[in-house]
Design a protein around this motif. Structure first.
Motif, mmCIF file in Angstrom:
data_model
loop_
_atom_site.group_PDB
_atom_site.id
_atom_site.type_symbol
_atom_site.label_atom_id
_atom_site.label_comp_id
_atom_site.label_asym_id
_atom_site.label_seq_id
_atom_site.Cartn_x
_atom_site.Cartn_y
_atom_site.Cartn_z
ATOM 1 N N LEU A 24 -2.150 2.205 -13.220
ATOM 2 C CA LEU A 24 -1.884 3.395 -13.998
ATOM 3 C C LEU A 24 -2.858 4.654 -13.530
ATOM 4 C CD1 LEU A 24 -1.954 2.132 -17.713
ATOM 5 C CD2 LEU A 24 0.009 3.112 -16.476
ATOM 6 N N PHE A 25 -4.021 4.225 -13.083
ATOM 7 C CA PHE A 25 -4.923 5.304 -12.394
ATOM 8 C C PHE A 25 -4.421 5.515 -11.103
ATOM 9 C CE2 PHE A 25 -8.828 6.158 -9.939
ATOM 10 C CZ PHE A 25 -9.240 7.361 -10.783
ATOM 11 N N PHE A 26 -4.047 4.287 -10.282
ATOM 12 C CA PHE A 26 -3.405 4.907 -8.867
ATOM 13 C C PHE A 26 -2.196 5.923 -9.191
ATOM 14 C CE2 PHE A 26 -1.569 3.134 -4.726
ATOM 15 C CZ PHE A 26 -2.252 4.120 -4.089
ATOM 16 N N ILE A 60 -4.321 0.676 -2.379
ATOM 17 C CA ILE A 60 -3.582 -0.523 -2.720
ATOM 18 C C ILE A 60 -4.107 -1.333 -3.759
ATOM 19 C CG2 ILE A 60 -4.879 -2.250 -1.039
ATOM 20 C CD1 ILE A 60 -2.144 -3.635 -0.417
ATOM 21 N N ILE A 61 -3.265 -1.901 -4.725
ATOM 22 C CA ILE A 61 -3.654 -2.752 -5.858
ATOM 23 C C ILE A 61 -4.283 -4.007 -5.530
ATOM 24 C CG2 ILE A 61 -3.167 -3.567 -8.249
ATOM 25 C CD1 ILE A 61 -3.271 -0.495 -7.917
ATOM 26 N N LEU A 62 -5.332 -4.492 -5.844
ATOM 27 C CA LEU A 62 -5.992 -5.716 -5.630
ATOM 28 C C LEU A 62 -5.686 -6.577 -6.409
ATOM 29 C CD1 LEU A 62 -9.287 -4.590 -4.003
ATOM 30 C CD2 LEU A 62 -7.303 -4.827 -3.063
ATOM 31 N N SER A 66 0.950 -1.392 -0.055
ATOM 32 C CA SER A 66 -0.137 0.012 -0.204
ATOM 33 C C SER A 66 0.859 1.308 -0.280
ATOM 34 C CB SER A 66 -0.974 0.028 1.239
ATOM 35 O OG SER A 66 -0.111 0.156 2.419
ATOM 36 N N SER A 67 0.319 2.329 -0.356
ATOM 37 C CA SER A 67 1.097 3.610 -0.234
ATOM 38 C C SER A 67 0.005 4.703 -0.060
ATOM 39 C CB SER A 67 1.875 3.762 -1.816
ATOM 40 O OG SER A 67 0.900 4.098 -2.987
ATOM 41 N N VAL A 68 0.507 6.114 0.370
ATOM 42 C CA VAL A 68 -0.131 7.002 0.902
ATOM 43 C C VAL A 68 -0.402 7.866 -0.571
ATOM 44 C CG1 VAL A 68 -0.428 9.369 2.029
ATOM 45 C CG2 VAL A 68 0.551 6.933 3.183
ATOM 46 N N TYR A 69 -1.724 8.175 -0.600
ATOM 47 C CA TYR A 69 -1.853 9.008 -2.014
ATOM 48 C C TYR A 69 -2.465 10.410 -1.446
ATOM 49 C CZ TYR A 69 -6.828 7.613 -0.824
ATOM 50 O OH TYR A 69 -8.043 7.190 -0.405
#
Length: 266
Positions: A241-243, A229-231, A111-114
């Motif tokens: 890409l959207f993230f 986080i990407i699932l 995960s990463s902070v956006y």
């Protein structure tokens, strides 16, 4: 005696096989061929206004892609994902819920902070300039707060009230909402006199000019780190890409427009 298979029959079988193969391409192959590539996003309720704008900009820049977004409290979305809901990207209202997803092995990577979110106290008819002390006002009979077990913004509001020593005094006034948007609805509909909501709620298009708000200071309530986080969905590449897009430099202006504190600083 074996019969020879007609050549025309073999040609027909070959053409049908090619047709079947062309219809079973994965999403990334469709995107490369100019066909629509759809990603499904599970997003915290406080993100509705800002993400709708992000989606509009992203799809305009990438007409071959489509973004579908479902909004709810972070805790509820986690339950849905654990139970098999087919999402490609989870955007939480905090940083703990994405880690719970990671622990279930349903995530793809870390995960990463956006962004960082802020809390506000809002009322449709009361003067909120005195800030948190307003909760002690006799005119305030009901206070809407999102369920802290499901909604990080609700948890943050409760922590702010406890830090100020006000929680035990006004606990009996609290009306618990399912998520931050419902807390705002309670206050705007008269089912609560005031509500603790996301700053993004009160400066969004639905609530602008309909009431007054007090933004809690960083001393009263620290900005909330929101992680995504990407699932392990059907379209991890497109989801990434959207993230990346909502974390990019061009996204800063939009985050600030809705009261968020961007991660990247220039």
């Amino acid at each position: 005696m074996n019969k020879l298979i007609p050549l025309k029959f073999l040609q027909s079988v070959f053409l049908i096989s090619l047709l079947i193969l062309s219809c079973t391409k994965n999403p990334s192959e469709h995107a490369q061929n100019g066909q629509s590539s759809v990603i499904s996003v599970a997003a915290a309720a406080n993100l509705r206004d800002v993400l709708e704008e992000f989606k509009e900009v992203y799809v305009k820049e990438n007409p071959d892609r489509k973004v579908e977004i479902s909004y709810a409290s972070s805790g509820l979305l986690v339950q849905q994902i654990i139970n098999g809901a087919p999402f490609d990207l989870f955007l939480s209202a905090d940083s703990s819920f994405p880690e719970k997803i990671k622990d279930t092995h349903k995530a793809f990577g870390n995960s990463s902070v956006y962004t960082y979110g802020r809390i506000a106290l809002w009322s449709s008819n009361l003067d909120v300039s005195e800030g948190l002390k307003l909760v002690l006002n006799p005119k305030v009979k009901k206070i809407a707060i999102a369920n802290p077990k499901l909604a990080p913004y609700g948890k943050n509001a409760v922590e702010a009230l406890k830090k100020s020593g006000l929680y035990t005094v006004i606990e009996h006034k609290i009306v618990w909402a399912e998520n931050i948007n419902q807390a705002a609805q309670f206050a705007s509909s008269g089912n609560a006199d005031i509500a603790f909501v996301a700053l993004s709620n009160v400066i969004g298009k639905e609530m602008t000019g309909k009431g007054k708000f007090y933004e809690l200071s960083e001393q009263e309530s620290s900005p909330i780190p929101q992680s995504g986080i990407i699932l392990k969905g059907k379209n991890t590449t497109e989801a990434q890409l959207f993230f990346d897009f909502i974390k990019s430099e061009k996204a800063i202006k939009i985050w600030k427009k809705y009261g968020y504190k961007p991660v990247i600083k220039f």
